[in-house]
Structure formats: structure tokens, C-alpha cells
Enzyme design. Structure first.
Site, short mmCIF file in Angstrom:
data_model
loop_
_atom_site.label_atom_id
_atom_site.label_comp_id
_atom_site.label_asym_id
_atom_site.label_seq_id
_atom_site.Cartn_x
_atom_site.Cartn_y
_atom_site.Cartn_z
N ASP A 275 0.86 -1.17 0.00
CA ASP A 275 0.00 0.00 0.00
C ASP A 275 0.91 1.23 0.00
O ASP A 275 2.14 1.13 0.15
CB ASP A 275 -0.96 0.00 1.20
CG ASP A 275 -2.18 0.90 0.94
OD1 ASP A 275 -2.14 1.73 0.02
OD2 ASP A 275 -3.18 0.76 1.67
C1 NOJ Z 1 -3.94 3.99 0.14
C2 NOJ Z 1 -5.13 3.10 0.25
O1 NOJ Z 1 -5.11 2.41 1.48
C3 NOJ Z 1 -5.24 2.10 -0.88
O2 NOJ Z 1 -6.47 1.42 -0.76
C4 NOJ Z 1 -5.10 2.77 -2.20
O3 NOJ Z 1 -5.28 1.85 -3.25
C5 NOJ Z 1 -3.74 3.43 -2.26
N1 NOJ Z 1 -3.65 4.43 -1.21
C6 NOJ Z 1 -3.45 4.09 -3.61
O4 NOJ Z 1 -4.21 5.22 -3.75
#
Ligand code: NOJ
Length: 738
Positions: A275
Site C-alpha cells: 500500500d
Molecule cells: C492507500 C489506500 O489504502 C489504498 O487502498 C489505495 O489503493 C492506495 N492508497 C493508492 O491510492
């Protein structure tokens, strides 16, 4: 000769010559050939995902970017792609990613709303529409579906998933993966799915985002893994690690999760991305010393690509030289990345047609699918005296901050939906009624009651009032946890004010999570709940209000009476002192009462035991009668399929669709089992007065769970089975597994 063609030719030559090192498929051979030409620096470049667009061209030309996210401009995408394909040494194309969560341009209901449809087909169609629109802008990878089982509505990200139930989560996850990826990933209109967040992120303590989770291995396996396992088995191309730690180990550095479970036990061969900076955050977790250490831990744990920590690109070369990360680990990661790029056909087709999106965005068929999803996702919670549908009224009052809020009704994670294309309830209702429009409140948190007198006066001139309340989009989603789940601002007061006019009051809640609406139910005759319904929410809700459509949505999460009851979910384990329906409540306790235990069962003195509405609940404008379920046998062996049939009758005056639900309880287990578990559902449409025999076929193998020895088995013994319209209704029939 351009580099792509050169690569293709050299691969073809190699294939003809009959490559020796045992790769199995044509793609494997291409991957190995390319990998063998790459420097360590170029390999690490592939493992680097950066946020941005054209300004990343220089890095792309140096082969230092494997993927980008957050660029949706086809011209910019092509510019970075050109740098990677035409200027970098090996011409490896870039993979373009985006959070396409519930639609790209045409916004569908938020995933929690999609789950309320209990209709995998419409969910798949929505994901397909999202893929068609997003790929037309050059996006070939979406960070969806979010498969986090979530049982605490205080957590803002409940909006992004399928709610509290593992079985529903599996069905919705599979539908989305099918929709995004289509039949063949190499189709330019297919998008790689990303199952996220692996794992347990939805169990954040207290519903506070990014918080610790305490999940046992058994509960991971029985509750949190199933949707990941099912979608991984179904070919989901990628997986994202989660921010949280479990039992002291952040997911991004958890070798047990990423290697032992995902690769060795499940045999999944997709690509793993972190993430956003979840590698870097292992420093804040106190699990890593510094960024270099995070890179070492992540790659050794099994991560393939780093999203935005910059740790891989800065330190992996050094770590390999120091022998802390082996080149074999790097090769493993790069193989997974290259394989995905070959599977997506990016080498043959790296560029996007810059005129394509104008032809598909908001296509009529897309808007129609979005409207149908919004119709099916709305849940009728109350309809006293059959106030809804308002099919006779001519003049209605429309009020409330969500009645004409085109941006808000799209909900969280709708970056690319344009509010000019959103049709609000106010606009749609004006096609059906003489509308008196008084907003009452400017936005959902507005606390000013200065417009209320006007609203009340308008209500007295109308035949009925429809009050649109709820949450602005920003109040749910990532980092938007709440400790109080009542309607914000003066919205409850607005409903109460409208009720004073004595006209029928319909409340429509448009929100990103289950709110605690008990006090508002008292002030209205009917309540429709619509999780942020997206671009076509207005026409969908207008059709439901007018009676051109009949509600059929069911709750994917338990609705609470008070936020203090969270977490609360129907499929909890059997208790030693379950509530037996007798509760002594706060104000019934005598003053100076002795130190008695008040019944010794599990409940709150103030809110009692039960929720406001159970999981699976939802009314219709018609009514359904369930006949007694009949099993084809009394005893089953492990290889059998249980067939259970019952008669469902539409006992009302309108055609309607009922989501019939199948629940099972394993009465005694080697470990304590849930009180009941959803094992199937069907949407059944019946004409007025029509009766149909409904049959479920449930393989006995679906009763397996992770037992005392941590083995996945069906245990012999007695079971209860229910067919019902929600998780709290119906009488059980019993059977035995022998
Ligand atoms: C953080 C989020 O937790 C995740 O779900 C997302 O896909 C990513 N950022 C990218 O934006």
C-alpha cells in the site's frame, strides 16, 4: 527497429530455438529472456511505483519506473509510456494504475451499496463498465476490490468493502474481479484487479483507521482470508498488502502471509504491491530501523513492487551487494511484474488512443447499468402504512442537504467522476412531481436551523415531504473514522421539524456507512437507505419513490442503535451466556438495587442486546411469505450436496424481488462456532400472488472450517439451517453430517 519489436523478435528466436531452462509457457519464456538482459538497476526500477504523470518521463527513460499511479490524462500517460518504451534501454512498458473503486467516469454505488444488491451479476457489469471507461483513458490496473471484512461502522472504509460477512465478500469480490479482468487480460479493455488489503485492515481497533488489529490465525483463516483465497484462485492478477500489523508484524513485512500462505499454501502466482508507503511506515510501527531496513524486510517477506516509499529504488542495489537481499528475491519480484505486463499485452499495445475515452465515458448503457445498480442497492428500512411509493401525490416537498448534492452523492473514491454528469434526486423528482424545493440545510454538517420555518411552511403546502439527509462524501472512506454515528449537523432536527407539519414524511438517507438512525425513524413514516448511489442515484431514487421500481436491497452490515454497540455482527461465535430475550434496562433497575447480575446474559443496560436492524434486512413494497424449508435428506456425507427447497409467495399487490438467504449453524464444533453463517442467496422476482419453489444446493464441503488442529475440515454432527429474508428470521430445520 523499435525496442519492443526487437524484444519480441529475440523472444521469438529463442522460442524457435527451444529455450532450455524449463520455463513452461510462452510468457514465461519471454519473461526469462527479458530478465536475462536486465541489469540489477533495471530490475529494481521495475519494482518501483510512483505517483505522477509526464514529469516522470526522465526516470522512465532511465528504466527506473515500473508503474505509475494517479495519472488519468491519456496524453500524459502516452508521454511517460513513450519515454519508457522508446527511450529506455530495454523498452519495457509502464503499467498505469488508479483507484477505480466503483466506476471511473460513470460512478456506481459505493462498494457497500453494491453489496446491498446481493446481485453479483450487476456488480460484475459495473466493474466491466469501469474497466471499459478506465482503459479508454490508459489505465490497465485498478486497486480494487477491497475485500476487508468490516464489522465496525465507525471505520470510514466500510464504504469501500462488502460489509461484515465473509460469504458475501467472496461473491462480491469474485464478481468484481471477473468484471475488471474480463475473459482475457490482454484485451485492451481489461484491467488487472488488485485484491486488497491483505490482511485484516478492516478489523482496526475501535474503528480507528490505521490502528492495530488483533486477529487470531483461526479467525484470519475462517473470516478474513476467504475472499482473498477465492479471488486469488479465480485469477486476480495482483494483491496489495495492508497498513496494519497483526500480532506485531506489519503485513508488508510479513513473510508468513506473503510467502507461506499466499505462495506456498495457495499457490498464487500474481504480483504483490505494497500500500502507499506501507513499507516506509514500518519505521513508525517500530518494526524497521530505517528506510533501507524496510526495503530489506519487504522484499524478503515477498513484496514485488513498492508503492511510494522510495525505499526499493534507493537501497535495494546496496542490499543485494551486502548480501541482505538475494538477487533471486529480486528476480522473483521482477518475474511477477514482467509476467503481468506480458499478460496485459502491454508490450504489443503500450499506448492509449487519446480519442477513445470521449467515445465511451458516460455511454447510455453505462448510465443505465449505474441506475439499475442504484435501484437494487437501496434498502427500505421502514414503510409505515405503505406510505411509499408516493404514486398518487402530485405536489411534494423536497428538502435536505443531500437532495441536490451532485458531488456528495458520488461518495468516497470517486476521483474521476464529474459532478456535471451526476443526476440528483431533486432533478429526477422534478420530472415526476410538482416539487416545492426548500434545502433546509446547506450541507450535511450544517448546524444552522435558520431556514427551518420555511421548510415547515412548505411542508404544510405539500401532500408529502421527502427529506434527503446523510453524509457528505468526505465523511466516509480512508482516514474518516467517526465515534458518533448519528446524522451530523441539524439533520435530525430538520426531519423532526418537517414531521410537525403532519404530512407523510419519507426520509432518504444517502451515506457512506450505516448510521445510527433510530431517533430519525421515530419522526418519519418511511425510510429508504441508499449508500452513496453515484452518478445515477437521483433517477434511481426517484423511480423507487414514485413506485416505478420496488426496493430489493438488503443490509450488508448490521445497523446499530448506538455507536457504542460496535463492533456488532450477526455471525459472532456462540456465547456461554447468550441473551435469551430478557433484558433489564437502565431505567428499570430499582434505585439502590443490590449487586445482582441482572439475568447474567450478554447485553447493554442502555441499548439492550439487539441491533436496530439485522444483517440481511430490507423491506419491499410487496410482502413475501416463506414456506417451511424441506431438506432432501436428514443425513449427508462429506461428498453430498444438500438440497433444500421452500415455497416463496408474493403476498402483496406488486411485483417484487426478494433476496432469499440461506444460513447454517454447526451446532457443536471442536472450536466454538458462529451462531449462524450465510451460505447462499438468490434474488427471486415474483408477480403479485405468485408462488415459486426456491431450491438451494449447498455442497457439504462448504461447511468446512479451520478446526482445533488448524485443519480445514467438515466436522461430523448436527447442523441447523434457515432460509429467510434476513439473518434474524425464520425457523431452523436440522440435518446431520455423518
Ligand atoms: C492507500 C489506500 O489504502 C489504498 O487502498 C489505495 O489503493 C492506495 N492508497 C493508492 O491510492
Amino acid at each position: 527497429m523499435n525496442r519492443i519489436i526487437r524484444n519480441i523478435l529475440s523472444v521469438a528466436v529463442l522460442a524457435l530455438a527451444g529455450c532450455s531452462s524449463a520455463p513452461q509457457t510462452e510468457t514465461d519464456r519471454k519473461v526469462e529472456e527479458l530478465l536475462s538482459q536486465m541489469t540489477l538497476h533495471e530490475k529494481i526500477g521495475q519494482m518501483n511505483q510512483l505517483s505522477g504523470g509526464a514529469w516522470l518521463a526522465d526516470q522512465a527513460a532511465k528504466g527506473e519506473v515500473g508503474s505509475i499511479l494517479n495519472c488519468v490524462d491519456p496524453a500524459e500517460i502516452n508521454a511517460v509510456q513513450r519515454a519508457a518504451v522508446e527511450e529506455s534501454r530495454l523498452g519495457i512498458p509502464i503499467l498505469v494504475a488508479r483507484d477505480v473503486i466503483h466506476g471511473f467516469r460513470t460512478i456506481f454505488p459505493i462498494p457497500l451499496g453494491l453489496a446491498s444488491t446481493f446481485d453479483p451479476e450487476i456488480v460484475e457489469e459495473g466493474a466491466r463498465v469501469a474497466a471499459v471507461e478506465a482503459t479508454a483513458s490508459g489505465i490497465r490496473w485498478t486497486f480494487s476490490p477491497m475485500l476487508d471484512v468490516a464489522r465496525d461502522p465507525r471505520w470510514g472504509r466500510v464504504a469501500e468493502g462488502s460489509g461484515e460477512d465473509p460469504y458475501l465478500d467472496v461473491q462480491m469480490g469474485l464478481a468484481m474481479v471477473r468484471g475488471y479482468q474480463g475473459e482475457d487480460l490482454s484485451n485492451p479493455a481489461s484491467m488487472a484487479a488488485c485484491i486488497k488489503h491483505f490482511v485484516g485492515y478492516g478489523a482496526a481497533e475501535g474503528g480507528r483507521d490505521y490502528n492495530s488489529t488483533m486477529i487470531s490465525e483461526r479467525s484470519l483463516r475462517n473470516t478474513y482470508f476467504p475472499a482473498f483465497k477465492a479471488t486469488a484462485d479465480a485469477g486476480a492478477a495482483t494483491l496489495m498488502t495492508s497498513f496494519n500489523e497483526i500480532d506485531g508484524i506489519p503485513s508488508t513485512g510479513n513473510k508468513w502471509l506473503l510467502k507461506d500462505i499466499l505462495r506456498d499454501e495457495w499457490g498464487w502466482d500474481g504480483m504483490v504491491v505494497t500500500d502507499w508507503n506501507s513499507a516506509g511506515e514500518m519505521i513508525a510501527h517500530g518494526f524497521s530501523n530505517d528506510l533501507k531496513h524496510t526495503a530489506e524486510q519487504s522484499v524478503n517477506a515477498g513484496v514485488d513492487m513498492d508503492m511510494m516509499s522510495y525505499g526499493f529504488i534507493q537501497y535495494l542495489e546496496e542490499l543485494v551487494k551486502e548480501g541482505k537481499v538475494s538477487e533471486a528475491e529480486i528476480d522473483r519480484a521482477v518475474r511477477n511484474i514482467l509476467k503481468l505486463k506480458f499478460d496485459l499485452g502491454l508490450f504489443e499495445n503500450p499506448y492509449v488512443d487519446e480519442t477513445a475515452s470521449a467515445k465511451v465515458d458516460y455511454a447510455p448503457a453505462h448510465l443505465e447499468a449505474a441506475k439499475q445498480s442504484a435501484v437494487e442497492s437501496a434498502i427500505l428500512l421502514k414503510n409505515e402504512g405503505g406510505v411509499l411509493p408516493l404514486d398518487k401525490a402530485k405536489t411534494i416537498l423536497v428538502t435536505g442537504p443531500l437532495a441536490d448534492a451532485p458531488y456528495e452523492q458520488m461518495g468516497t473514491w470517486a476521483f474521476d467522476g464529474q459532478q456535471e454528469h451526476t443526476v440528483t434526486p431533486l432533478t429526477a423528482l422534478r420530472q415526476e412531481y410538482d416539487v416545492i424545493w426548500e434545502p433546509g440545510l446547506a450541507y450535511s454538517r450544517d448546524r444552522s436551523t435558520k431556514e427551518f420555518a420555511k421548510v415547515r411552511n412548505a411542508a404544510s403546502r405539500a401532500e408529502a415531504a421527502v427529506v434527503f439527509v446523510g453524509e457528505e462524501a468526505i465523511l466516509s472512506g480512508e482516514a474518516h473514522s467517526l465515534s458518533n454515528l448519528n446524522l451530523q449537523g441539524a439533520q435530525s432536527e430538520l426531519i423532526a421539524e418537517v414531521a410537525k407539519a403532519g404530512k407523510p414524511v419519507v426520509v432518504v438517507v444517502i451515506a457512506g456507512r450505516p448510521l445510527t438512525v433510530e431517533r430519525d425513524l421515530d419522526n418519519c413514516d418511511a425510510m429508504l437507505y441508499s449508500f452513496h448511489p453515484g452518478t445515477m442515484g437521483g433517477p434511481a431514487l426517484a423511480d423507487l419513490i414514485k413506485g416505478k421500481a420496488n426496493p430489493s436491497g438488503k443490509l450488508p452490515m448490521t445497523f446499530l442503535r448506538d455507536a457504542g454497540q460496535a463492533p456488532f455482527y450477526y455471525n459472532h461465535n456462540n456465547l456461554g451466556r447468550p441473551n435469551n430475550g430478557t433484558e433489564t434496562l437502565l431505567y428499570d433497575i430499582p434505585i439502590a438495587a443490590g449487586q445482582t447480575s441482572l439475568g447474567c446474559t450478554s447485553y447493554y443496560l442502555d441499548t439492550g442486546y439487539g441491533p436496530l436492524f439485522p444483517f440481511g434486512y430490507g423491506l419491499s413494497y410487496t410482502s413475501f411469505k416463506y414456506g417451511n424449508p424441506v431438506l432432501d435428506k436428514g443425513e449427508y456425507t462429506e461428498d453430498d450436496v444438500i438440497r433444500v427447497s421452500f415455497e416463496l409467495k408474493n403476498t402483496g399487490m406488486r411485483e417484487g424481488t426478494e433476496v432469499v438467504q440461506l444460513y447454517v449453524q454447526d451446532k457443536v464444533g471442536s472450536v466454538v462456532r458462529p451462531v449462524k453463517e450465510l451460505k447462499g442467496f438468490q434474488r427471486v422476482t415474483l408477480a403479485p400472488g405468485e408462488t415459486r419453489t426456491v431450491t438451494f444446493e449447498l455442497p457439504v464441503s462448504d461447511l468446512a472450517f479451520w478446526n482445533i488442529d488448524m485443519e480445514y475440515v467438515v466436522e461430523k454432527g448436527d447442523f441447523n439451517l434457515w432460509v429467510a429474508g434476513d439473518s434474524a428470521s425464520g425457523e431452523p430445520v436440522s440435518f446431520e453430517v455423518i
